[in-house]
Write a protein that holds these residues in place. Structure first.
Motif, PDB file in Angstrom:
ATOM      1  N   GLY A 160       0.815  -1.204   0.000  1.00 64.09           N
ATOM      2  CA  GLY A 160       0.000   0.000   0.000  1.00 64.09           C
ATOM      3  C   GLY A 160       0.848   1.252   0.000  1.00 64.09           C
ATOM      4  N   LEU A 161       0.362   2.265  -0.653  1.00 63.76           N
ATOM      5  CA  LEU A 161       1.023   3.565  -0.690  1.00 63.76           C
ATOM      6  C   LEU A 161      -0.013   4.618  -0.327  1.00 63.76           C
ATOM      7  N   THR A 162       0.287   5.395   0.744  1.00 64.50           N
ATOM      8  CA  THR A 162      -0.674   6.377   1.250  1.00 64.50           C
ATOM      9  C   THR A 162       0.027   7.709   1.473  1.00 64.50           C
ATOM     10  N   TYR A 163      -0.642   8.757   1.039  1.00 64.92           N
ATOM     11  CA  TYR A 163      -0.157  10.115   1.281  1.00 64.92           C
ATOM     12  C   TYR A 163      -1.083  10.747   2.313  1.00 64.92           C
ATOM     13  N   ASP A 164      -0.521  11.071   3.492  1.00 62.03           N
ATOM     14  CA  ASP A 164      -1.293  11.636   4.592  1.00 62.03           C
ATOM     15  C   ASP A 164      -0.971  13.115   4.760  1.00 62.03           C
ATOM     16  N   GLN A 165      -2.038  13.873   4.952  1.00 57.36           N
ATOM     17  CA  GLN A 165      -1.921  15.298   5.262  1.00 57.36           C
ATOM     18  C   GLN A 165      -2.611  15.537   6.604  1.00 57.36           C
ATOM     19  N   VAL A 166      -1.817  15.808   7.627  1.00 59.55           N
ATOM     20  CA  VAL A 166      -2.333  16.020   8.979  1.00 59.55           C
ATOM     21  C   VAL A 166      -2.159  17.496   9.327  1.00 59.55           C
ATOM     22  N   GLY A 167      -3.256  18.129   9.712  1.00 60.42           N
ATOM     23  CA  GLY A 167      -3.189  19.560  10.003  1.00 60.42           C
ATOM     24  C   GLY A 167      -4.169  19.952  11.099  1.00 60.42           C
ATOM     25  N   LEU A 168      -4.039  21.201  11.538  1.00 60.53           N
ATOM     26  CA  LEU A 168      -4.925  21.790  12.534  1.00 60.53           C
ATOM     27  C   LEU A 168      -5.562  23.041  11.944  1.00 60.53           C
ATOM     28  N   ASP A 169      -6.687  23.425  12.494  1.00 58.07           N
ATOM     29  CA  ASP A 169      -7.377  24.630  12.055  1.00 58.07           C
ATOM     30  C   ASP A 169      -6.518  25.848  12.407  1.00 58.07           C
ATOM     31  N   VAL A 207       4.472  10.421   3.496  1.00 58.13           N
ATOM     32  CA  VAL A 207       4.156   9.308   2.601  1.00 58.13           C
ATOM     33  C   VAL A 207       4.477   8.004   3.334  1.00 58.13           C
ATOM     34  N   THR A 208       3.504   7.086   3.306  1.00 59.30           N
ATOM     35  CA  THR A 208       3.701   5.768   3.927  1.00 59.30           C
ATOM     36  C   THR A 208       3.700   4.717   2.835  1.00 59.30           C
ATOM     37  N   SER A 209       4.849   4.043   2.671  1.00 58.85           N
ATOM     38  CA  SER A 209       4.975   2.936   1.733  1.00 58.85           C
ATOM     39  C   SER A 209       5.055   1.664   2.556  1.00 58.85           C
ATOM     40  N   LEU A 210       4.050   0.813   2.416  1.00 62.02           N
ATOM     41  CA  LEU A 210       3.875  -0.298   3.366  1.00 62.02           C
ATOM     42  C   LEU A 210       3.748  -1.612   2.630  1.00 62.02           C
ATOM     43  N   VAL A 211       4.425  -2.635   3.153  1.00 61.97           N
ATOM     44  CA  VAL A 211       4.287  -3.990   2.648  1.00 61.97           C
ATOM     45  C   VAL A 211       3.958  -4.889   3.836  1.00 61.97           C
ATOM     46  N   GLY A 212       3.064  -5.850   3.632  1.00 65.16           N
ATOM     47  CA  GLY A 212       2.654  -6.688   4.752  1.00 65.16           C
ATOM     48  C   GLY A 212       2.179  -8.045   4.291  1.00 65.16           C
ATOM     49  N   TYR A 213       1.909  -8.898   5.278  1.00 64.79           N
ATOM     50  CA  TYR A 213       1.412 -10.240   4.996  1.00 64.79           C
ATOM     51  C   TYR A 213       0.431 -10.641   6.096  1.00 64.79           C
ATOM     52  N   SER A 214      -0.397 -11.646   5.792  1.00 68.99           N
ATOM     53  CA  SER A 214      -1.311 -12.226   6.775  1.00 68.99           C
ATOM     54  C   SER A 214      -1.314 -13.738   6.607  1.00 68.99           C
ATOM     55  N   LEU A 215      -1.166 -14.439   7.705  1.00 71.52           N
ATOM     56  CA  LEU A 215      -1.259 -15.895   7.736  1.00 71.52           C
ATOM     57  C   LEU A 215      -2.590 -16.230   8.393  1.00 71.52           C
ATOM     58  N   VAL A 216      -3.454 -16.945   7.656  1.00 78.70           N
ATOM     59  CA  VAL A 216      -4.840 -17.137   8.088  1.00 78.70           C
ATOM     60  C   VAL A 216      -5.152 -18.614   8.228  1.00 78.70           C
ATOM     61  N   TYR A 217      -5.762 -18.965   9.361  1.00 79.14           N
ATOM     62  CA  TYR A 217      -6.370 -20.287   9.550  1.00 79.14           C
ATOM     63  C   TYR A 217      -7.867 -20.078   9.686  1.00 79.14           C
ATOM     64  N   ASN A 218      -8.664 -20.761   8.860  1.00 81.96           N
ATOM     65  CA  ASN A 218     -10.104 -20.521   8.844  1.00 81.96           C
ATOM     66  C   ASN A 218     -10.849 -21.833   8.668  1.00 81.96           C
ATOM     67  N   SER A 219     -11.612 -22.220   9.716  1.00 75.89           N
ATOM     68  CA  SER A 219     -12.469 -23.413   9.628  1.00 75.89           C
ATOM     69  C   SER A 219     -13.914 -23.070   9.953  1.00 75.89           C
ATOM     70  N   LEU A 220     -14.287 -21.799   9.820  1.00 78.63           N
ATOM     71  CA  LEU A 220     -15.659 -21.391  10.098  1.00 78.63           C
ATOM     72  C   LEU A 220     -16.610 -22.033   9.089  1.00 78.63           C
ATOM     73  N   ASN A 221     -17.831 -22.289   9.532  1.00 76.08           N
ATOM     74  CA  ASN A 221     -18.811 -22.923   8.639  1.00 76.08           C
ATOM     75  C   ASN A 221     -19.655 -21.908   7.884  1.00 76.08           C
ATOM     76  N   GLY A 222     -19.313 -20.646   7.961  1.00 78.82           N
ATOM     77  CA  GLY A 222     -20.039 -19.611   7.225  1.00 78.82           C
ATOM     78  C   GLY A 222     -19.247 -18.320   7.253  1.00 78.82           C
TER      79      GLY A 222
END
Length: 915
Positions: free
Chosen positions: A564-573, A600-615
């Motif tokens: 993901g690549l995000t450009y953030d602008q944080v400010g005050l009134d 600018v936030t340049s982010l790389v990530g991963y998720s390891l998922v175990y899923n045995s839900l019935n719905g």
């Protein structure tokens, strides 16, 4: 009684009885013999009886038929010209004609001469069938049950049958006092209108349920097992209080099932009587029962004709144990378990039958589970039906068996769960197993019922978080029938605005690889309260995209990666928090001034998922675990590692109760250099936050580290105190670097009516905390506090009574010199650095008149609170409702454990937003 209403030319109605007996015109057939003459000899000698002369039909004709041809009328009789006839023959002809239901009246003339004339009056044709007086039963429901209909022939028999049908309909509703009075209105051309005048009467309720013969369990306990309930004021809206004969039989079965689960194998209901009170308003139901002795399980064995099974090991896995109280439900579950075990070994059609050995002396019940010989089965064919929009491959790729594979019940169950998780089809979908072309072949049939997968929404609502909300979105979860998801959403509220586009293909190029992309812009305003006014603190505008990909590792494990690549602008009134173009810490706070900037936030990530839900949408069993990490620093301005773990588990407790536990936790570590003393290395916009709606019973961001700014004021006695009114305290949540949250929830069973309304209640307990940031430096110290600087602090003095008083900050110029106020020659106010007199122009002061010392920021106390891993705990109940004007969620929660500074909240609700 059926009444006939004749319509005269003046429009009046004259009622006559329709059900009068049929009249025969002419000479009575039964009295068609000639009477003896007056000159008969009173005492004649006995003679042989005379032989009656043979009578022959000389001619045969029909009179009175209008719609029906004469030949048709004659076809219903056995009379023919030239045929001999008797009284019995004519009587039978009359009966045959009346049995046809075509005629209202029939008579025969010309009996003596043989010139037979059949006179008929045809039954009228029905013009309309009308219902009057029905309120609780709609007309369309009644007309579907009755047989009379327009353009049919009217008969009294059909009327009586339809009256009985209508009464039966009302009895099914519990209205045993209902009365039906049929009438008919005569029209021209031998037509009639049939009118059913209905008096529905009151609903017959069950006044009392009496049970005779029960010694072990109380009447209330047994009534609780029944579907039928006694009429009470608190069951005003319940339909279970009305009498239903079918329900009476079902309740007997429920009683037997209950006793069989408690060990009473000989229990029986000897009689069940429902008595209607004389006023036909109520029923009194009486059951007579015989409980019998209580049994325990004796020897529990398994006798398998299939060689693959070890009988001893199978018996050890069963729920039934020797010495426990007999329970028929456990026996039934054991049969199911043995069938499933056989299915795991490829035996699809196994016959498991329990054989009971009752011992009346020792009161034990031995059970032998016999597994009949069966052949190992193979999948002959997999049929997919009912999918009009969804492509076959979308379902087939979720089925874990292929044609020709050995049958496996576990894989069939897993296939059902995976198809249910798609969310494209009806709930509780099942794959049917049918015998194939040979005993060792099985056909699997996936008969689905598609439900809408596209959503087009335009809604407005109110949220306790964001006030008024407007949402517009379009989502297709089964795009082009390929299982792809396409979505676009726009959200607008006073404090947040967002637009997003997304696409996900779970099987890219028909390979087991998922790929998705999201593009977004989010405008979020953080806020706090001062009194009842909600004021914005900082704003964050984020623009960016994210690309996602995932692959399965095993049946239950999968791995996904993202960038993901995000450009953030944080400010005050600037009009509120800036002084001379610079963020003023005295107004905004040091911690907020440190947050502003673009990055600018340049982010790389991963998720390891175990899923045995019935719905996927509303699971009832199974578990899900997600371990994810994100690394920010692949370019850009921000560097950190964020780790999270989530786990969910669902249990079906039986009888419709679903219990779930959802736990999650996370930690973020900065990889940047120190940003200064008292400044946390993780920016305020990257931290974790807790509160509504994650942990109920607390306000938005109401849990965890925060800074409160409390003003000093004078009380009624002139003594300086801290502002006691919590609504006048500035409260800014700072978030934390670590958090945990556990939610326990139980959903009770619902009746069909409540489910149809879209209601889903739950009882819950939430536990969690967010913590772990560096203690921020105070914006301004009091000069007598430890760590206070020599200058730039609130002066402290002592009142006459010896109490401590904090003074405002002195107003200074750019060089730090204190400013004083005086009145200039023109009368206007002016400032100077001279405590007395006026500036002499050479850097000195001239004069002795004292000037007024000018003050700056009023004194306040900043305190840092809530940075504790101690659990916050809340309990409560809530309900989800898919209302006609959008989904609604209401929660009522009480915070039982909280830390100083936490913001609690009793009631929260959201309308028009997804939950």
């Amino acid at each position: 009684m059926v009444k006939l209403i004749k319509v005269t030319k003046f429009g009046t109605r004259v009622a006559t009885i329709l059900l009068a007996g049929t009249m025969l015109s002419g000479v009575s057939v039964a009295n068609a013999q000639t009477a003896p003459g007056p000159a008969a000899t009173p005492a004649a000698a006995p003679v042989s009886p005379a032989v009656a002369p043979t009578r022959v039909i000389r001619s045969l004709r029909v009179e009175g038929s209008q719609r029906i041809e004469p030949e048709t009328v004659l076809s219903y009789t056995k009379l023919r010209s030239g045929q001999a006839y008797t009284n019995e023959t004519l009587d039978q002809a009359l009966r045959d004609l009346l049995a046809s239901d075509l005629f209202a009246d029939v008579s025969i003339a010309g009996v003596e001469t043989g010139e037979i004339t059949i006179r008929v009056r045809e039954n009228p044709i029905i013009n309309r069938v009308l219902l009057e007086g029905n309120k609780t039963l709609k007309s369309d429901k009644i007309t579907k049950e009755i047989k009379l209909a327009p353009r049919q022939i009217f008969t009294r028999t059909a009327v009586r049958q339809d009256v009985a049908r209508i009464i039966e309909l009302y009895r099914r509703q519990g209205r045993f006092a209902a009365r039906i009075e049929p009438k008919m209105v005569s029209l021209d051309q031998n037509r009639v209108d049939v009118v059913f005048e209905i008096d529905e009467g009151p609903k017959s309720a069950v006044r009392a349920i009496n049970i005779i013969g029960n010694n072990v369990f109380s009447d209330d306990k047994l009534r609780g097992q029944m579907v039928t309930k006694q009429a009470r004021f608190f069951r005003f809206f319940s339909s279970a209080t009305s009498y239903d004969q079918d329900r009476l039989a079902y309740d007997q079965q429920k009683l037997r099932q209950f006793y069989l689960t408690q060990g009473y194998a000989d229990f029986r209901v000897t009689s069940a009587v429902a008595e209607l009170t004389p006023d036909k308003k109520d029923f009194i139901i009486t059951y007579v029962v015989e409980e019998g002795p209580r049994y325990k399980f004796g020897n529990v064995t398994v006798d398998s004709d299939i060689r693959d099974f070890d009988n001893t090991k199978l018996a050890q896995t069963l729920q039934v144990k020797k010495g426990e109280w007999f329970d028929a439900k456990k026996v039934e579950d054991s049969v199911t378990s043995l069938n499933e075990t056989a299915g795991l070994f490829g035996y699809a059609f196994t016959d498991v039958s329990p054989d009971y050995q009752r011992d009346a002396e020792t009161l034990t019940m031995g059970v032998n589970f016999h597994i009949a010989e069966a052949k190992r089965t193979y999948v002959e064919r997999i049929d997919v039906t009912g999918n009009r929009n969804t492509q076959d491959k979308v379902l087939r790729r979720e089925i874990r068996l292929s044609e020709g594979d050995a049958f496996n019940s576990f894989q069939v169950k897993r296939s059902q769960d995976r198809i249910n998780s798609l969310g494209f089809f009806q709930e509780k979908f099942e794959i049917k197993q049918d015998p194939g072309s040979a005993p060792d072949r099985v056909v699997l049939t996936a008969n689905v019922e598609e439900k809408p997968t596209g959503e087009l929404s335009l809604s407005a609502g109110y949220s306790s978080l964001e006030r008024f909300i407007i949402q517009a979105g379009i989502t297709q979860r089964n795009f082009r029938g390929k299982g792809q998801e396409l979505r676009a959403n726009v959200d607008y509220s006073v404090y947040s605005k967002s637009v997003s586009l997304g696409f996900t293909d779970p099987y890219l190029f028909d390979k087991n690889i998922a790929l998705g992309i999201d593009i977004f812009r989010r405008d979020y305003n953080s806020f706090n309260y001062l009194g009842s006014e909600r004021q914005t603190t900082y704003s964050q505008v984020s623009t960016g995209f994210q690309v996602r990909a995932g692959v399965p590792l095993t049946e239950y494990w999968s791995l996904s990666a993202r960038y993901g690549l995000t450009y953030d602008q944080v400010g005050l009134d600037k009009t509120t928090y800036f002084t001379n173009g610079v963020c003023d810490p005295l107004i905004a706070g040091r911690y907020l001034c440190e947050a502003i900037g673009n990055r600018v936030t340049s982010l790389v990530g991963y998720s390891l998922v175990y899923n045995s839900l019935n719905g996927g949408l509303r699971p009832t069993a199974g578990q899900r675990v997600v371990l994810s990490q994100d690394f920010a620093g692949l370019g850009g301005d921000v560097r950190y590692i964020r780790s999270r773990i989530e786990a969910s588990k669902y249990w079906n407790l039986g009888k419709g109760f679903i219990f779930s536990v959802n736990a999650e936790g996370g930690y973020i570590k900065s990889l940047e250099k120190s940003r200064g003393a008292g400044i946390d290395p993780v920016r305020i916009t990257d931290r974790f936050y807790l509160g509504e709606p994650q942990i109920r019973g607390f306000d938005i961001r109401g849990v965890g580290p925060r800074v409160q700014r409390i003003a000093y004021i004078d009380d009624a006695n002139g003594k300086q105190i801290l502002q006691p009114d919590k609504t006048q305290i500035v409260d800014d949540a700072l978030g934390g670097r670590a958090y945990y949250l556990v939610r326990f929830e139980i959903e009770p069973p619902l009746s069909g009516g409540i489910r149809e309304l879209g209601l889903r209640p739950s009882i819950f307990m939430d536990v969690g905390a967010v913590f772990g940031i560096k203690r921020p430096q105070k914006t301004v110290y009091a000069c007598d506090e430890a760590g206070a600087p020599a200058t730039g602090c609130f002066p402290v003095t002592t009142d006459a009574d010896g109490s401590r008083r904090v003074l405002p900050l002195p107003l200074t110029d750019a060089s730090g010199n204190r400013l004083y106020g005086y009145t200039a020659a023109d009368g206007s106010g002016a400032t100077t650095t001279c405590p007395a007199g006026l500036p002499d122009g050479n850097g000195g002061c001239n004069g002795v008149t004292p000037n007024t010392a000018l003050n700056g920021t009023a004194p306040f106390l900043e305190r840092f609170l809530g940075d504790s891993p101690r659990p916050r705990l809340s309990i409560g109940f809530g309900v989800n409702w898919n209302s006609p004007f959008g989904p609604l969620r209401i929660d009522i929660a009480k915070a039982l454990l909280h830390q100083k500074g936490d913001d609690t909240k009793l009631v929260t609700f959201n309308v028009g937003t997804q939950f």
